[in-house]
Design an enzyme around this catalytic site. Sequence first.
Site, mmCIF file in Angstrom:
data_model
loop_
_atom_site.group_PDB
_atom_site.id
_atom_site.type_symbol
_atom_site.label_atom_id
_atom_site.label_comp_id
_atom_site.label_asym_id
_atom_site.label_seq_id
_atom_site.Cartn_x
_atom_site.Cartn_y
_atom_site.Cartn_z
ATOM 1 N N LYS A 75 0.808 -1.230 0.000
ATOM 2 C CA LYS A 75 0.000 0.000 0.000
ATOM 3 C C LYS A 75 0.835 1.272 0.000
ATOM 4 C CE LYS A 75 -4.464 -1.490 1.644
ATOM 5 N NZ LYS A 75 -4.271 -2.940 1.934
ATOM 6 N N GLU A 116 -9.715 7.288 3.778
ATOM 7 C CA GLU A 116 -10.652 6.384 4.450
ATOM 8 C C GLU A 116 -9.889 5.098 4.738
ATOM 9 O OE1 GLU A 116 -10.258 6.382 1.194
ATOM 10 O OE2 GLU A 116 -9.975 4.218 0.959
ATOM 11 N N SER A 130 1.502 -9.881 -1.196
ATOM 12 C CA SER A 130 1.123 -8.485 -0.957
ATOM 13 C C SER A 130 1.473 -7.951 0.423
ATOM 14 C CB SER A 130 -0.369 -8.294 -1.222
ATOM 15 O OG SER A 130 -1.145 -9.152 -0.414
HETATM 16 C C1 LIG Z 1 -5.152 -3.960 1.582
HETATM 17 C C2 LIG Z 1 -4.501 -5.232 1.268
HETATM 18 C C3 LIG Z 1 -4.937 -6.034 0.194
HETATM 19 C C4 LIG Z 1 -6.148 -5.730 -0.625
HETATM 20 O O1 LIG Z 1 -6.106 -4.505 -1.312
HETATM 21 P P1 LIG Z 1 -5.843 -4.460 -2.885
HETATM 22 O O2 LIG Z 1 -6.137 -3.045 -3.248
HETATM 23 O O3 LIG Z 1 -6.794 -5.427 -3.527
HETATM 24 O O4 LIG Z 1 -4.441 -4.832 -3.116
HETATM 25 C C5 LIG Z 1 -4.226 -7.188 -0.075
HETATM 26 N N1 LIG Z 1 -3.158 -7.564 0.666
HETATM 27 C C6 LIG Z 1 -2.715 -6.816 1.699
HETATM 28 C C7 LIG Z 1 -1.533 -7.295 2.473
HETATM 29 C C8 LIG Z 1 -3.369 -5.627 2.040
HETATM 30 O O5 LIG Z 1 -2.930 -4.911 3.076
#
Ligand SMILES: *Cc1c(COP(=O)(O)O)cnc(C)c1O
Length: 393
Positions: free
Chosen positions: A89, A111, A377
């Site tokens: 993020k 938000e 992610s």
């Molecule tokens: C917020 C988050 C997501 C989901 O958000 P996307 O916009 O779909 O990427 C996925 N993995 C992690 C670790 C997150 O913090």
Amino acid sequence: MNYNVNEKGYYGEFGGAYIPEMLYPNVEELRQQYLEIMASPEFQEEFQDLLREYVGRPTPLYFAKRLSEKYNTKIYLKREDLCHTGAHKVNNTIGQILMAQRLGKKRIIAETGAGQHGVATATVCALMGLECIVYMGAIDIERQAPNVARMKMLGATVVPATSGSKTLKDATNEAIRDWINNPTDTHYIIGSVVGPHPYPDMVARFQSVISEEITIQLEEKEGRTNPDFVVACVGGGSNAAGAYYHFLNKPEVGIIAVEAAGKGIHTGESAATSALGKTGIIHGSKTLLMQTDDGQITEPYSISAGLDYPGVGPMHAHLFTSGRGEFISVTDEKAMTAGLELSKLEGIIPAIETSHALAIFETRKFKKDDVVVVNLSGRGDKDLNTYIAYFNL
Ligand SMILES: *Cc1c(COP(=O)(O)O)cnc(C)c1O
């Protein structure tokens, strides 16, 4: 077919800017300037420098040997979990804070649902010395106390949204209301590839550093720039958009999107938007959306707070309806098992969002020589209590 946004802000039939009149000047200012600002060498230099020195990029593309052996295919993990703040993020919030500065904005609003985007926004506001106000549902504030504390330590003001279901969509409504009332000095940092044009495209471009690095790193490791498949979990879709970006218009690269099935697609407790959604408008864009027959948004459910969103970004809606992307949904149970498996096989505890992407190896077979890149992610530290409760650790 082209899978990028067109000049009007659409991906196929999805996207656009369906916003109240009062918001038009803010969104239009951004639309007119974002590409030019992002293309300037001065912006690129500062953005790349912060990605390197502050976020810790490039993140490794790690060959997961034991996982690959188990599933008899070549699995690489793109380690976004190693970014500062523990997930992808921050790539976007760094980009948007630099954008806000170029637009002369002094005040940042955001938000947040689970608090991850709020923390990433509060982090870059502290870095740049800008005022930060984060809207968060009153119920989420109770559920996500550690992230609320993090935001406060970072100097942000956390404002509870007390209307409706007191969760993410209500926090979003409050943020939009704030932006309407403060059009000249405030920038709204949206946390995924959602919202009115140009947000989905701008956020995808900031996250596209992920696929840019994958092409370079695969060249070094495999002698080719394209994987056979790139896999990512989809909440709003920003980590997925970043992982797919440079491969969108390369049909030889398979694109796999993993959504949260929750307790099962047909249990009424799910967040599998491609399976359950219909075309509708949410947060300023036309996209696929989970809704009742009369168009009321359905409350989504997933064990993972970051996938608990009733829509997907317009890029993903288009990837789904055009057939370019393969969409798979994974239950809480399968995701949790995959998260535990990665921990034991590779010594990496993933975020539960990411565990959904990892669960595809149990449901979908790949060939032995396939190169499959999974976007890791985020890290699982924030989810430890959920893992503990689920597995009785
Ligand atoms: C917020 C988050 C997501 C989901 O958000 P996307 O916009 O779909 O990427 C996925 N993995 C992690 C670790 C997150 O913090």
